[in-house]
Enzyme design. Structure first.
Site, short mmCIF file in Angstrom:
data_model
loop_
_atom_site.label_atom_id
_atom_site.label_comp_id
_atom_site.label_asym_id
_atom_site.label_seq_id
_atom_site.Cartn_x
_atom_site.Cartn_y
_atom_site.Cartn_z
N CYS A 94 0.82 -1.22 0.00
CA CYS A 94 0.00 0.00 0.00
C CYS A 94 0.86 1.27 0.00
O CYS A 94 1.55 1.54 -0.98
CB CYS A 94 -0.96 -0.07 1.18
SG CYS A 94 -2.51 0.78 0.90
N HIS A 195 -3.66 -5.98 1.84
CA HIS A 195 -3.26 -6.29 3.20
C HIS A 195 -4.20 -7.36 3.69
O HIS A 195 -4.71 -8.14 2.91
CB HIS A 195 -3.15 -5.06 4.09
CG HIS A 195 -4.34 -4.20 4.15
ND1 HIS A 195 -5.34 -4.43 5.02
CD2 HIS A 195 -4.66 -3.11 3.43
CE1 HIS A 195 -6.26 -3.48 4.84
NE2 HIS A 195 -5.88 -2.68 3.89
#
Ligand SMILES: [Zn+2]
Lengths: 242, 412
Positions: A94, A195
């Site tokens: 990310c 994630h």
């Protein structure tokens, strides 16, 4: 590196650990120990120098201002770039993924220079945040089972010619470019928007990093019962949302 | 200006009546207490209603990521020593629920109001509070909540120049950042076990230094303020240095911290700490939390933990091994659909406890515990977990909707 010890470096938990990113470090560490490898984990805070002697570096996600601060401090430090030129493996998620690219848009709305370790450029999406379960097929070159993850980001990442997409999504948004790509990698540097954390749902990625670090083709098997059960459940949930 | 000195204007009266009627219909339809729907109807008829209702009260607002429902109860209990209290005791903490609760307390002097973190600035604007208690801020429901630091920033902007006395936790840097725009702050050293959302200075982004209980930013000089109240083990220290014993039926360090803050709030309304703390002993379970229930011949203590900071505080209050522990995790709308927070919780703290795992996301939890090197058993139902649990009281820890599921199952 020696075949009996492995140095795992977690970059900037004070800034880049918003979405359970410690989980990736925990999974890599655990799976290494289950193979009776000697692992040492170093957590490097953003006021400490990044060691250049690590084997595997993990960079997590973070909020917008910490992301800018992390990029500034990593650029100034230079240790991660030196480690990569020494052959280290980096796995990023990310905000960390964006930092590894050439540039991204920071919290002030300005273009912020990244580390240039991945041939990608990130911008901020105008639409709704990408939030939800993702299912994809990992690049066949890596020879891994399907990718399952959870995404939660506003970013859009465009790949340049020397980065390959980590996966093609069947469900979810991934890089947010609309072309179905998710994440990016080159020889030793990986980035993803997944994630969950991603290793908990894809322990084979943790094993891939270990194999690259040890320069071996295979690792002794470990008990993947709970990982497999979770993977099946999440893949089914993505295919048939409740 | 307490008490109903001026009558409500007729439009507001009508709104209150309409709201009560809607709540009654909602209750009759079996949709819970009806307080939220009642408040929504009332607010639609008179958007100014919250302000009008609050005008007649000494308003105390309570906000935090964790402990706001309990602290609201503790403050309400303490202030009853000084006058009648109206409160949103059931935890309906957004403007509609707050309006509905206030509409039910026409004779009250004090309005003790729990406010959802996202609404604090707005509710503070509408209700002109006399006091605002700020307990802690940490990551919670990341798939939809605002960034934690941004929330602190919003509080800071919303509370700048407030006339309220702000009673704030000196041990949480984000709370200190949020409160320090207020002219009148009473700092309470209430502690904060969870530190992972404030390693980065909220003011300048520098790395926070945290020697012992102290904290400061070496870069900009932002630092822990000197507290005038403090939690010290089982006592509350007041600004004169007197130590007041805490006797609570509620367990855990976090609730002692809530009691210390509540005593400081009560003191600003003239209730002495001794009286306030004595009254707080009355508070037992709060909306089912901490309740010990009997189920299948066993005693189960029900504990709610919604985010990493909450889990950490909960681990510190459970009975030691070999007390069996049941964990249940869901990821429905009210919980946040992202389960990555499980990896921010240090489950190795459960080492030595027999562990049983339940809930919609039991497999996420199973992988988490496997990686932590713990032994555990995954169960389909609470009944199954209880059946396999070794003797003794069972600690049951669950996140929000999982907690509601458990309460229904045990008939609580
Ligand atoms: Zn600073």
């Amino acid at each position: 590196m020696s075949d009996s010890s492995l140095r795992l470096v977690w970059i900037y938990p004070d800034l880049l650990s918003t979405y359970g990113d410690q989980g990736n470090a925990l999974v890599v560490e655990r799976r290494a120990r289950q193979r009776r490898l000697n692992v040492s984990r170093v957590d490097v805070r953003s006021d400490q120098p990044v060691p250049t002697s690590g084997d595997i570096y993990l960079v997590g996600g973070g909020e917008d201002r910490p992301q800018r601060l992390a990029a500034e401090r990593l650029r100034r430090d230079g240790g991660l770039n030196r480690a990569v030129s020494n052959g280290a493996i980096v796995f990023s998620v990310c905000a960390g993924y964006q930092i590894l690219g050439h540039e991204f848009v920071n919290d002030l709305g300005e273009r912020e220079q990244g580390l240039g370790l991945l041939d990608v450029v990130s911008t901020r999406g105008e639409g709704e945040r990408c939030v939800g379960d993702v299912l994809g097929d990992i690049d066949p070159q890596l020879n891994l089972p399907p990718l399952t993850g959870f995404e939660n980001h506003q970013g859009i990442t465009h790949l340049g010619p020397s980065a390959r997409p980590l996966a093609r999504v069947r469900l979810g948004r991934g890089n947010g470019t609309g072309d179905g790509t998710e994440g990016a990698f080159n020889d030793t540097v990986f980035g993803t928007y997944m994630h969950g954390p991603v290793m908990a749902r894809n322990p084979h990625i943790a094993d891939l990093l270990l194999k690259l670090a040890l320069d071996v083709n295979a690792l002794p098997p470990v008990d993947d019962r709970w990982y497999d059960a979770l993977r099946n459940e999440r893949i089914n949930a993505a295919v048939q949302p409740a | 200006m307490a008490g109903n000195t001026e009558p409500l204007p007729s439009r507001a009266k009508l709104a209150v009546t309409a709201g009560k009627a809607a709540a009654a219909v909602s209750r009759a339809a079996g949709r819970g207490s009806g307080s939220v729907i009642g408040g929504k109807v009332a607010l639609r008829l008179d958007p100014d209603l919250l302000r009008r209702l609050a005008q007649h009260l000494d308003v105390i607002l309570v906000s935090a990521t964790n402990g706001k429902t309990t602290t609201t109860r503790l403050i309400a209990e303490a202030l009853r020593a000084a006058g009648p209290v109206v409160s949103n005791a059931l935890g309906a903490n957004m403007p509609a629920g707050i309006t509905s609760a206030l509409a039910g307390g026409s004779d009250a002097q004090f309005g003790v109001i729990e406010v959802d973190e996202k609404y604090l600035a707005g509710v503070a604007r509408d209700t002109t509070p006399k006091a605002i208690a700020l307990l802690n801020l940490s990551r919670d429901q990341l798939d939809r909540a605002a960034e934690t630091r941004m929330l602190a920033e919003k509080w800071r902007e919303g509370l700048a120049g407030t006339k309220a006395v702000v009673i704030a936790n000196a041990d949480d840097p984000l709370i200190v950042w949020a409160a320090s725009s207020s002219p009148n702050v009473v700092w309470v050293a209430a502690g904060q076990e969870w530190k992972d959302d404030a390693w980065s200075c909220p003011s300048c982004g520098g790395v926070m230094q945290r020697p012992g209980d102290d904290w400061f930013c070496a870069q900009c000089g932002f630092r822990r303020p000197a507290p005038s109240w403090a939690l010290r083990d089982d006592h509350v220290l007041d600004p004169h240095g007197s130590a007041w014993p805490i006797h609570l039926q509620l367990p855990g360090r976090a609730n002692k911290a809530n009691a210390a803050t509540s005593a400081a709030v009560a003191a600003t309304f003239g209730v002495p700490p001794g009286v306030a703390l004595q009254r707080m002993y009355q508070v037992q379970a709060v909306a089912g939390r901490y309740d010990v229930v009997s189920f299948q011949g066993r005693d189960l203590r029900l504990l709610l933990a919604k985010n990493p900071a909450g889990w950490l505080e909960t681990f510190s209050l459970i009975d030691p091994p070999p007390t069996p522990v049941i964990l249940s995790v869901n990821a429905r709308g009210a919980d946040g659909t992202d389960t990555s927070w499980l990896w921010d919780v240090d489950y190795t703290r459960l080492s030595g406890h027999p562990i049983f795992v339940l809930g919609d996301r039991k497999l996420d939890l199973a992988v988490r515990l496997e990686v932590a090197g713990l032994t555990f058993r995954v169960c389909e139902t609470l009944d199954e977990a209880v059946q396999y649990a070794p003797p003794g009281r069972i600690e049951v820890i669950a996140n929000y909707t999982a907690f509601q599921d458990l309460r229904r199952r045990v008939g609580n």
